[in-house]
Scaffold this motif. Structure first.
Motif, PDB file in Angstrom:
ATOM      1  N   MET A   1       5.980  -0.582   4.715  1.00 53.65           N
ATOM      2  CA  MET A   1       5.367   0.081   5.839  1.00 53.65           C
ATOM      3  C   MET A   1       3.955  -0.441   6.096  1.00 53.65           C
ATOM      4  O   MET A   1       3.536  -0.529   7.231  1.00 53.65           O
ATOM      5  N   ARG A   2       3.230  -0.764   5.029  1.00 49.28           N
ATOM      6  CA  ARG A   2       1.848  -1.202   5.198  1.00 49.28           C
ATOM      7  C   ARG A   2       1.750  -2.460   6.057  1.00 49.28           C
ATOM      8  O   ARG A   2       0.891  -2.550   6.933  1.00 49.28           O
ATOM      9  N   GLN A   3       2.642  -3.418   5.818  1.00 47.42           N
ATOM     10  CA  GLN A   3       2.599  -4.662   6.602  1.00 47.42           C
ATOM     11  C   GLN A   3       2.964  -4.392   8.062  1.00 47.42           C
ATOM     12  O   GLN A   3       2.329  -4.925   8.971  1.00 47.42           O
ATOM     13  N   THR A   4       3.963  -3.564   8.287  1.00 46.76           N
ATOM     14  CA  THR A   4       4.351  -3.212   9.656  1.00 46.76           C
ATOM     15  C   THR A   4       3.202  -2.508  10.365  1.00 46.76           C
ATOM     16  O   THR A   4       2.905  -2.787  11.529  1.00 46.76           O
ATOM     17  N   LEU A   5       2.542  -1.597   9.668  1.00 48.44           N
ATOM     18  CA  LEU A   5       1.399  -0.895  10.248  1.00 48.44           C
ATOM     19  C   LEU A   5       0.280  -1.879  10.579  1.00 48.44           C
ATOM     20  O   LEU A   5      -0.301  -1.830  11.659  1.00 48.44           O
ATOM     21  N   ARG A   6      -0.024  -2.774   9.652  1.00 48.32           N
ATOM     22  CA  ARG A   6      -1.086  -3.761   9.905  1.00 48.32           C
ATOM     23  C   ARG A   6      -0.754  -4.579  11.145  1.00 48.32           C
ATOM     24  O   ARG A   6      -1.614  -4.780  12.015  1.00 48.32           O
ATOM     25  N   ILE A  23      -4.560   2.012   7.041  1.00 48.56           N
ATOM     26  CA  ILE A  23      -3.642   1.638   5.958  1.00 48.56           C
ATOM     27  C   ILE A  23      -3.941   2.468   4.712  1.00 48.56           C
ATOM     28  O   ILE A  23      -3.020   2.911   4.021  1.00 48.56           O
ATOM     29  N   THR A  24      -5.206   2.724   4.449  1.00 51.59           N
ATOM     30  CA  THR A  24      -5.577   3.570   3.319  1.00 51.59           C
ATOM     31  C   THR A  24      -5.062   4.991   3.521  1.00 51.59           C
ATOM     32  O   THR A  24      -4.478   5.594   2.608  1.00 51.59           O
ATOM     33  N   ALA A  25      -5.263   5.537   4.717  1.00 51.34           N
ATOM     34  CA  ALA A  25      -4.775   6.891   5.016  1.00 51.34           C
ATOM     35  C   ALA A  25      -3.255   6.948   4.888  1.00 51.34           C
ATOM     36  O   ALA A  25      -2.707   7.892   4.305  1.00 51.34           O
ATOM     37  N   ALA A  26      -2.568   5.938   5.409  1.00 52.14           N
ATOM     38  CA  ALA A  26      -1.107   5.907   5.326  1.00 52.14           C
ATOM     39  C   ALA A  26      -0.632   5.841   3.882  1.00 52.14           C
ATOM     40  O   ALA A  26       0.346   6.497   3.506  1.00 52.14           O
ATOM     41  N   SER A  27      -1.322   5.062   3.064  1.00 53.24           N
ATOM     42  CA  SER A  27      -0.956   4.959   1.647  1.00 53.24           C
ATOM     43  C   SER A  27      -1.089   6.301   0.948  1.00 53.24           C
ATOM     44  O   SER A  27      -0.221   6.702   0.169  1.00 53.24           O
ATOM     45  N   GLU A  28      -2.184   7.004   1.232  1.00 49.24           N
ATOM     46  CA  GLU A  28      -2.397   8.315   0.619  1.00 49.24           C
ATOM     47  C   GLU A  28      -1.336   9.316   1.062  1.00 49.24           C
ATOM     48  O   GLU A  28      -0.788  10.063   0.245  1.00 49.24           O
ATOM     49  N   LEU A  29      -1.045   9.341   2.341  1.00 54.19           N
ATOM     50  CA  LEU A  29      -0.050  10.291   2.846  1.00 54.19           C
ATOM     51  C   LEU A  29       1.355   9.939   2.361  1.00 54.19           C
ATOM     52  O   LEU A  29       2.152  10.828   2.052  1.00 54.19           O
ATOM     53  N   GLY A  30       1.653   8.656   2.289  1.00 51.30           N
ATOM     54  CA  GLY A  30       2.944   8.237   1.756  1.00 51.30           C
ATOM     55  C   GLY A  30       3.114   8.634   0.303  1.00 51.30           C
ATOM     56  O   GLY A  30       4.167   9.130  -0.116  1.00 51.30           O
ATOM     57  N   GLU A  41      10.316  10.966   5.199  1.00 54.55           N
ATOM     58  CA  GLU A  41      10.321   9.942   6.236  1.00 54.55           C
ATOM     59  C   GLU A  41       8.896   9.590   6.621  1.00 54.55           C
ATOM     60  O   GLU A  41       8.007  10.429   6.560  1.00 54.55           O
ATOM     61  N   ALA A  42       8.722   8.333   7.061  1.00 53.04           N
ATOM     62  CA  ALA A  42       7.456   7.885   7.624  1.00 53.04           C
ATOM     63  C   ALA A  42       7.775   7.131   8.908  1.00 53.04           C
ATOM     64  O   ALA A  42       8.715   6.331   8.952  1.00 53.04           O
ATOM     65  N   HIS A  43       7.016   7.417   9.962  1.00 54.39           N
ATOM     66  CA  HIS A  43       7.248   6.793  11.261  1.00 54.39           C
ATOM     67  C   HIS A  43       5.945   6.235  11.807  1.00 54.39           C
ATOM     68  O   HIS A  43       4.892   6.855  11.669  1.00 54.39           O
TER      69      HIS A  43
END
Length: 117
Positions: A1-6, A23-30, A41-43
């Motif tokens: 997901m991180r690469q897709t988000l970037r 990306i940091t926020a997404a990592s924490e929430l994931g 799920e993550a979208h």
């Protein structure tokens, strides 16, 4: 997901600093979705709203929910062995933050980052 988000953030024109924040926020929430929600799920959604473009991230689980949202958003609070910066940190790193939860109902967290065009 991180690469897709970037890739999504780069395509909109976000700076490296803005990319790193999301990306940091997404990592924490994931991590929270996996650790406390038992998975989920993550979208990622690219959106346009008036004169701005952005990215909305949603993290959805069917876990136990959060009994005390204010406490959970307090830096340093954790029910596990983490540092207790996940929810509060994600809220600070994003432009918009939404938390929907109830005990026994699971948790949905949505964050957004916006760029004027």
């Amino acid at each position: 997901m991180r690469q897709t988000l970037r890739e999504c953030l780069v395509s909109i024109g976000f700076s490296l600093i803005e990319q790193t924040k999301m990306i940091t926020a997404a990592s924490e929430l994931g991590r929270n979705t996996l650790r406390y929600g038992g998975g989920g799920e993550a979208h990622i959604e690219k959106v346009t709203d008036g004169g701005r473009r952005g990215v909305i991230l949603s993290f959805i689980d069917q876990g136990p929910g959060i009994a005390d949202v204010n406490l959970a958003l307090t830096d340093g609070y954790t029910t596990g062995n983490g540092m207790g910066l996940g929810l509060g940190g994600a809220r600070r790193l994003a432009d918009d933050f939404e938390l929907i939860t109830a005990p026994g109902q699971g948790t949905t967290v949505r964050i957004a980052k916006w760029k004027l065009f």
